[in-house]
Design a protein around this motif. Structure first.
Motif, PDB file in Angstrom:
ATOM      1  N   LEU A   1       4.937  10.753   1.307  1.00  0.00           N
ATOM      2  CA  LEU A   1       4.324   9.490   0.904  1.00  0.00           C
ATOM      3  C   LEU A   1       4.899   8.382   1.770  1.00  0.00           C
ATOM      4  CD1 LEU A   1       4.622   9.665  -2.986  1.00  0.00           C
ATOM      5  CD2 LEU A   1       2.601  10.087  -1.640  1.00  0.00           C
ATOM      6  N   THR A   2       4.068   7.435   2.175  1.00  0.00           N
ATOM      7  CA  THR A   2       4.587   6.307   2.948  1.00  0.00           C
ATOM      8  C   THR A   2       4.072   5.013   2.335  1.00  0.00           C
ATOM      9  OG1 THR A   2       2.768   6.727   4.479  1.00  0.00           O
ATOM     10  CG2 THR A   2       4.958   7.432   5.163  1.00  0.00           C
ATOM     11  N   TRP A   3       4.923   4.011   2.371  1.00  0.00           N
ATOM     12  CA  TRP A   3       4.581   2.704   1.838  1.00  0.00           C
ATOM     13  C   TRP A   3       4.475   1.692   2.984  1.00  0.00           C
ATOM     14  CZ3 TRP A   3       7.079   6.338  -0.927  1.00  0.00           C
ATOM     15  CH2 TRP A   3       6.733   6.490  -2.270  1.00  0.00           C
ATOM     16  N   ASN A   4       4.027   0.494   2.650  1.00  0.00           N
ATOM     17  CA  ASN A   4       4.030  -0.567   3.659  1.00  0.00           C
ATOM     18  C   ASN A   4       5.468  -0.832   4.078  1.00  0.00           C
ATOM     19  OD1 ASN A   4       3.937  -1.404   0.822  1.00  0.00           O
ATOM     20  ND2 ASN A   4       4.548  -3.389   1.634  1.00  0.00           N
ATOM     21  N   GLN A   5       5.652  -1.073   5.379  1.00  0.00           N
ATOM     22  CA  GLN A   5       7.011  -1.233   5.883  1.00  0.00           C
ATOM     23  C   GLN A   5       7.181  -2.623   6.474  1.00  0.00           C
ATOM     24  OE1 GLN A   5       5.443   1.812   7.714  1.00  0.00           O
ATOM     25  NE2 GLN A   5       5.461   1.144   9.825  1.00  0.00           N
ATOM     26  N   ASP A   6       8.413  -3.098   6.473  1.00  0.00           N
ATOM     27  CA  ASP A   6       8.714  -4.436   6.984  1.00  0.00           C
ATOM     28  C   ASP A   6       9.159  -4.414   8.436  1.00  0.00           C
ATOM     29  OD1 ASP A   6       8.060  -5.631   4.585  1.00  0.00           O
ATOM     30  OD2 ASP A   6      10.059  -5.327   3.760  1.00  0.00           O
ATOM     31  N   VAL A   7       9.313  -3.216   9.014  1.00  0.00           N
ATOM     32  CA  VAL A   7       9.660  -3.100  10.433  1.00  0.00           C
ATOM     33  C   VAL A   7       8.710  -2.082  11.070  1.00  0.00           C
ATOM     34  CG1 VAL A   7      12.098  -3.727  10.319  1.00  0.00           C
ATOM     35  CG2 VAL A   7      11.395  -1.389   9.812  1.00  0.00           C
ATOM     36  N   ASP A   8       8.550  -2.194  12.409  1.00  0.00           N
ATOM     37  CA  ASP A   8       7.732  -1.211  13.112  1.00  0.00           C
ATOM     38  C   ASP A   8       8.497   0.100  13.196  1.00  0.00           C
ATOM     39  OD1 ASP A   8       5.992  -3.228  13.404  1.00  0.00           O
ATOM     40  OD2 ASP A   8       6.312  -3.547  15.549  1.00  0.00           O
ATOM     41  N   ILE A   9       7.834   1.204  12.921  1.00  0.00           N
ATOM     42  CA  ILE A   9       8.448   2.528  13.076  1.00  0.00           C
ATOM     43  C   ILE A   9       7.544   3.311  14.015  1.00  0.00           C
ATOM     44  CG2 ILE A   9       9.176   4.636  11.921  1.00  0.00           C
ATOM     45  CD1 ILE A   9       9.407   2.943   9.323  1.00  0.00           C
ATOM     46  N   GLY A  10       7.959   3.453  15.269  1.00  0.00           N
ATOM     47  CA  GLY A  10       7.139   4.178  16.247  1.00  0.00           C
ATOM     48  C   GLY A  10       5.785   3.520  16.392  1.00  0.00           C
ATOM     49  N   LEU A  11       4.729   4.307  16.173  1.00  0.00           N
ATOM     50  CA  LEU A  11       3.367   3.793  16.320  1.00  0.00           C
ATOM     51  C   LEU A  11       2.898   3.083  15.050  1.00  0.00           C
ATOM     52  CD1 LEU A  11       1.784   6.880  18.088  1.00  0.00           C
ATOM     53  CD2 LEU A  11       2.259   4.675  19.125  1.00  0.00           C
ATOM     54  N   TRP A  12       3.711   3.139  14.011  1.00  0.00           N
ATOM     55  CA  TRP A  12       3.329   2.504  12.749  1.00  0.00           C
ATOM     56  C   TRP A  12       3.830   1.066  12.741  1.00  0.00           C
ATOM     57  CZ3 TRP A  12       4.756   6.697   8.540  1.00  0.00           C
ATOM     58  CH2 TRP A  12       4.008   7.851   8.804  1.00  0.00           C
ATOM     59  N   LYS A  13       2.876   0.131  12.833  1.00  0.00           N
ATOM     60  CA  LYS A  13       3.259  -1.272  12.835  1.00  0.00           C
ATOM     61  C   LYS A  13       3.429  -1.772  11.409  1.00  0.00           C
ATOM     62  CE  LYS A  13       2.941  -1.216  17.212  1.00  0.00           C
ATOM     63  NZ  LYS A  13       4.180  -0.611  17.736  1.00  0.00           N
ATOM     64  N   GLN A  14       4.249  -2.815  11.274  1.00  0.00           N
ATOM     65  CA  GLN A  14       4.438  -3.387   9.944  1.00  0.00           C
ATOM     66  C   GLN A  14       3.154  -4.067   9.481  1.00  0.00           C
ATOM     67  OE1 GLN A  14       7.479  -6.224  11.554  1.00  0.00           O
ATOM     68  NE2 GLN A  14       6.447  -7.609  10.175  1.00  0.00           N
ATOM     69  N   LEU A  15       3.069  -4.280   8.184  1.00  0.00           N
ATOM     70  CA  LEU A  15       1.889  -4.936   7.613  1.00  0.00           C
ATOM     71  C   LEU A  15       1.876  -6.396   8.041  1.00  0.00           C
ATOM     72  CD1 LEU A  15      -0.527  -4.870   5.659  1.00  0.00           C
ATOM     73  CD2 LEU A  15       1.064  -5.358   3.816  1.00  0.00           C
ATOM     74  N   LYS A  16       0.782  -6.792   8.705  1.00  0.00           N
ATOM     75  CA  LYS A  16       0.669  -8.187   9.155  1.00  0.00           C
ATOM     76  C   LYS A  16       0.113  -9.022   8.025  1.00  0.00           C
ATOM     77  CE  LYS A  16      -0.001  -8.157  14.045  1.00  0.00           C
ATOM     78  NZ  LYS A  16      -1.031  -7.825  15.014  1.00  0.00           N
ATOM     79  N   GLY A  17       0.680 -10.204   7.827  1.00  0.00           N
ATOM     80  CA  GLY A  17       0.238 -11.013   6.692  1.00  0.00           C
ATOM     81  C   GLY A  17       0.747 -10.360   5.419  1.00  0.00           C
TER      82      GLY A  17
ATOM     83  N   TYR B   1       0.842  -1.187   0.000  1.00  0.00           N
ATOM     84  CA  TYR B   1       0.000   0.000   0.000  1.00  0.00           C
ATOM     85  C   TYR B   1       0.880   1.240   0.000  1.00  0.00           C
ATOM     86  CZ  TYR B   1       0.907   0.177   5.037  1.00  0.00           C
ATOM     87  OH  TYR B   1       1.516   0.220   6.261  1.00  0.00           O
ATOM     88  N   ASN B   2       0.289   2.328  -0.441  1.00  0.00           N
ATOM     89  CA  ASN B   2       0.987   3.608  -0.490  1.00  0.00           C
ATOM     90  C   ASN B   2       0.002   4.665   0.007  1.00  0.00           C
ATOM     91  OD1 ASN B   2       1.774   5.894  -3.157  1.00  0.00           O
ATOM     92  ND2 ASN B   2       2.677   5.807  -1.141  1.00  0.00           N
ATOM     93  N   VAL B   3       0.315   5.251   1.153  1.00  0.00           N
ATOM     94  CA  VAL B   3      -0.568   6.266   1.727  1.00  0.00           C
ATOM     95  C   VAL B   3      -0.169   7.623   1.168  1.00  0.00           C
ATOM     96  CG1 VAL B   3      -1.427   7.336   3.821  1.00  0.00           C
ATOM     97  CG2 VAL B   3      -0.819   4.918   3.828  1.00  0.00           C
ATOM     98  N   GLN B   4      -1.138   8.301   0.565  1.00  0.00           N
ATOM     99  CA  GLN B   4      -0.869   9.618  -0.011  1.00  0.00           C
ATOM    100  C   GLN B   4      -1.595  10.656   0.825  1.00  0.00           C
ATOM    101  OE1 GLN B   4      -1.887   9.282  -4.173  1.00  0.00           O
ATOM    102  NE2 GLN B   4      -0.729   7.405  -4.369  1.00  0.00           N
ATOM    103  N   PRO B   5      -0.851  11.457   1.603  1.00  0.00           N
ATOM    104  CA  PRO B   5      -1.478  12.440   2.487  1.00  0.00           C
ATOM    105  C   PRO B   5      -1.762  13.745   1.777  1.00  0.00           C
ATOM    106  CG  PRO B   5       0.864  12.449   2.844  1.00  0.00           C
ATOM    107  CD  PRO B   5       0.609  11.455   1.737  1.00  0.00           C
ATOM    108  N   TRP B   6      -2.581  14.591   2.400  1.00  0.00           N
ATOM    109  CA  TRP B   6      -2.810  15.935   1.844  1.00  0.00           C
ATOM    110  C   TRP B   6      -1.522  16.739   1.924  1.00  0.00           C
ATOM    111  CZ3 TRP B   6      -6.519  17.251  -1.204  1.00  0.00           C
ATOM    112  CH2 TRP B   6      -7.756  16.598  -1.134  1.00  0.00           C
ATOM    113  N   VAL B   7      -0.873  16.722   3.086  1.00  0.00           N
ATOM    114  CA  VAL B   7       0.459  17.329   3.182  1.00  0.00           C
ATOM    115  C   VAL B   7       1.367  16.356   3.907  1.00  0.00           C
ATOM    116  CG1 VAL B   7      -0.032  19.789   3.056  1.00  0.00           C
ATOM    117  CG2 VAL B   7      -0.334  18.608   5.212  1.00  0.00           C
ATOM    118  N   GLY B   8       2.600  16.265   3.485  1.00  0.00           N
ATOM    119  CA  GLY B   8       3.546  15.378   4.146  1.00  0.00           C
ATOM    120  C   GLY B   8       4.142  14.392   3.170  1.00  0.00           C
TER     121      GLY B   8
END
Lengths: 104, 228
Positions: free
Chosen positions: B193-209, B184-191
């Motif tokens: 772009l973020t993609w699915n990640q293979d490691v946890d980054i802060g409060l953002w957990k990796q994609l399960k499954g 997945y690729n999250v496209q914000p209004w400002v900020g």
């Protein structure tokens, strides 16, 4: 007659204000814009609504411009008192050179 | 600040500064929202390899894999006030075999997108590239809501792939160790772009499954076989 009207229009468009008024206008503009930005962010974040944040930000900015840009009367409450044209009967100031009064 | 024009210029200048600061705060606020995307099931339902042409007038024939799949995923936590849209895509991935001609030696993994979709947040529904009737329905589905996490719940059964995939060599039949992967690729209004990640980054957990079981692509369906 026409010249007078043109002068009036030019004065309103130019919107000159006095020194105290300039200080006040700058303060109002900076404080109001900062407060509007803070309110826009907080309301948007708490209600999780970015459209609302943009509307508050733009609306507040428009209001701020309306207050800060035209020459409202309260920006002209301390007009500069100029000396009369042509000098007039002014008392000569006492000039002191080397602790002696200079006679003119 | 003595005339209207100077006051307008100064006020507008400071306004741009305020906009920049508020936009930065909005971008940073993304980091405060936990993300816990999860994939329930991702599996192939029907895999075929057919021969075809890259375009109508081509004399070259290539092998194309047609991979049907089922997907259950919960990406609802990706939707915050700053989410404009989420781009979801499924790739087929398989290790490169250097023996196959056309495989660059520095490539270790083949990846090809077989399906994708755009999920708009309600704040960006007007940007969706769909017809007026579908747009009305989409806007009605989230009427009165500024964010709609239910948009992130995907449940797709036996989906036909959007893209039939091949390999630069034109040969793809009987490939082993193929997996499907959800991205997945999250496209914000400002900020950013973020993609699915293979490691946890802060409060953002990796994609399960997000990975299917390994499967093999079958041999080409032959017309002669079909006739017999």
């Amino acid at each position: 007659m026409a010249e007078q009207i043109l002068d009036q229009i030019r004065d309103v468009a130019e919107g000159q204000i006095d020194f105290e008024g300039q200080k006040l206008a700058e303060l109002i503009a900076n404080v109001a814009l900062s407060v509007v930005g803070a309110i826009a962010f907080l309301v948007g974040y708490l209600l999780q609504d970015i459209k609302l944040a943009v509307l508050i930000g733009l609306g507040g900015t428009a209001l701020t411009f309306l207050v800060a840009i035209p020459a409202w009367p309260f920006y002209n409450r301390n007009p500069v008192k100029w000396l009369p044209v042509g000098g007039g009967p002014q008392p000569l100031p006492n000039l002191v050179v080397n602790e002696k009064s200079v006679q003119r | 600040m003595y005339s209207s024009i100077v006051r307008a210029q100064n006020s507008f200048g400071f306004f741009t500064t305020v906009v920049f600061v508020v936009a930065s705060l909005i971008a940073v606020s993304d980091l405060l929202t936990p993300r816990a995307p999860a994939v329930g099931t991702l599996k192939t339902t029907n895999v075929q390899v057919v021969r075809g042409r890259p375009h109508y007038y081509s004399s070259k024939k290539e092998e194309y894999a047609v991979i049907k799949f089922s997907l259950d995923a919960d990406l609802s936590s990706l939707f915050t006030w700053n989410t404009k849209q989420v781009f979801v895509y499924v790739t087929a991935e398989w290790p490169a075999t250097p023996a196959v001609t056309g495989t660059p030696s520095n490539t270790t993994l083949n990846q090809a997108v077989i399906w994708d979709t755009i999920i708009t947040a309600p704040s960006a529904d007007h940007l969706a590239n769909i017809g007026p009737a579908a747009l009305k329905k989409l806007q009605k589905s989230a009427a009165g809501k500024s964010i709609d996490p239910s948009r992130g719940k995907l449940s797709i059964k036996n989906q036909r792939p959007k893209y039939q995939i091949t390999h630069p060599s034109g040969k793809i039949a009987e490939t082993d160790n193929v997996v499907l992967k959800l991205h997945y690729n999250v496209q914000p209004w400002v900020g950013l772009l973020t993609w699915n990640q293979d490691v946890d980054i802060g409060l953002w957990k990796q994609l399960k499954g997000g990975l299917s079981k390994k499967f093999s692509l079958p041999a080409i369906k032959k017309k002669a076989d079909a006739k017999v």
